[in-house]
Design a protein around this motif. Sequence first.
Motif, PDB file in Angstrom:
ATOM      1  N   ALA A  40      -6.478 -16.290   0.964  1.00 31.40           N
ATOM      2  CA  ALA A  40      -5.143 -15.951   0.584  1.00 31.40           C
ATOM      3  C   ALA A  40      -5.101 -15.769  -0.538  1.00 31.40           C
ATOM      4  O   ALA A  40      -4.779 -14.469  -1.523  1.00 31.40           O
ATOM      5  CB  ALA A  40      -4.430 -16.812   2.028  1.00 31.40           C
ATOM      6  N   ARG A  41      -5.306 -16.658  -1.314  1.00 31.94           N
ATOM      7  CA  ARG A  41      -5.313 -16.606  -2.597  1.00 31.94           C
ATOM      8  C   ARG A  41      -6.246 -15.507  -3.463  1.00 31.94           C
ATOM      9  O   ARG A  41      -5.972 -14.516  -4.287  1.00 31.94           O
ATOM     10  CB  ARG A  41      -5.506 -17.891  -3.595  1.00 31.94           C
ATOM     11  N   VAL A  46      -6.593 -10.039  -5.487  1.00 30.99           N
ATOM     12  CA  VAL A  46      -7.081  -8.446  -5.438  1.00 30.99           C
ATOM     13  C   VAL A  46      -5.878  -7.542  -5.085  1.00 30.99           C
ATOM     14  O   VAL A  46      -5.769  -6.625  -5.873  1.00 30.99           O
ATOM     15  CB  VAL A  46      -8.203  -8.430  -4.479  1.00 30.99           C
ATOM     16  N   ALA A  47      -5.161  -7.314  -4.434  1.00 34.01           N
ATOM     17  CA  ALA A  47      -3.597  -6.964  -4.709  1.00 34.01           C
ATOM     18  C   ALA A  47      -2.946  -6.861  -5.396  1.00 34.01           C
ATOM     19  O   ALA A  47      -2.021  -6.127  -6.612  1.00 34.01           O
ATOM     20  CB  ALA A  47      -2.487  -7.789  -3.750  1.00 34.01           C
ATOM     21  N   GLU A  48      -3.402  -8.414  -6.326  1.00 34.12           N
ATOM     22  CA  GLU A  48      -1.967  -8.341  -7.883  1.00 34.12           C
ATOM     23  C   GLU A  48      -3.225  -6.891  -9.398  1.00 34.12           C
ATOM     24  O   GLU A  48      -2.409  -6.687  -9.663  1.00 34.12           O
ATOM     25  CB  GLU A  48      -1.905  -9.028  -8.606  1.00 34.12           C
ATOM     26  N   ILE A  53      -3.678  -2.410 -11.907  1.00 27.34           N
ATOM     27  CA  ILE A  53      -4.940  -1.163 -11.792  1.00 27.34           C
ATOM     28  C   ILE A  53      -3.977   0.827 -12.060  1.00 27.34           C
ATOM     29  O   ILE A  53      -3.822   1.572 -12.593  1.00 27.34           O
ATOM     30  CB  ILE A  53      -5.950  -0.917 -11.317  1.00 27.34           C
ATOM     31  N   GLY A  54      -3.485   0.996 -10.705  1.00 27.39           N
ATOM     32  CA  GLY A  54      -2.200   1.312 -10.393  1.00 27.39           C
ATOM     33  C   GLY A  54      -1.098   1.669 -11.703  1.00 27.39           C
ATOM     34  O   GLY A  54      -1.172   2.773 -12.355  1.00 27.39           O
ATOM     35  N   GLU A  55      -0.634   0.684 -11.834  1.00 26.96           N
ATOM     36  CA  GLU A  55       0.412   0.686 -13.459  1.00 26.96           C
ATOM     37  C   GLU A  55      -0.363   1.581 -14.473  1.00 26.96           C
ATOM     38  O   GLU A  55       0.297   2.314 -15.471  1.00 26.96           O
ATOM     39  CB  GLU A  55       0.945  -0.268 -13.659  1.00 26.96           C
TER      40      GLU A  55
END
Length: 101
Positions: A40-41, A46-48, A53-55
């Motif tokens: 889960a972490r 990965v989501a963070e 990266i998107g920002e």
Amino acid sequence: MSAAESRPRCRWSGEAVLRARAEAAGYRRLLRARAAELTARRQERVAELEREIGEAEAEMARCLREYPALLRLRMALEAEIAAYREMLESEELRLGCLAPP
């Protein structure tokens, strides 16, 4: 001596074996829980990172859009500075010619 007597006697009682198995099962449950928590972490991290990266990509795109406008402004300012410098030099020459010796 019979076959049963020739076998070494087990030091563990049935109750001790059951306790050891229960303890091992508890450790396996704990290990599975920790593995699930770790997964889960990892997914959260990965989501963070994907969000970061998107920002960063959005910021880079913004900079790339602004760059041509800034470059045009810089070139216009450099041309204006050159024009003022030329006017100043010509005025200095004119005043130098009119100045008494």
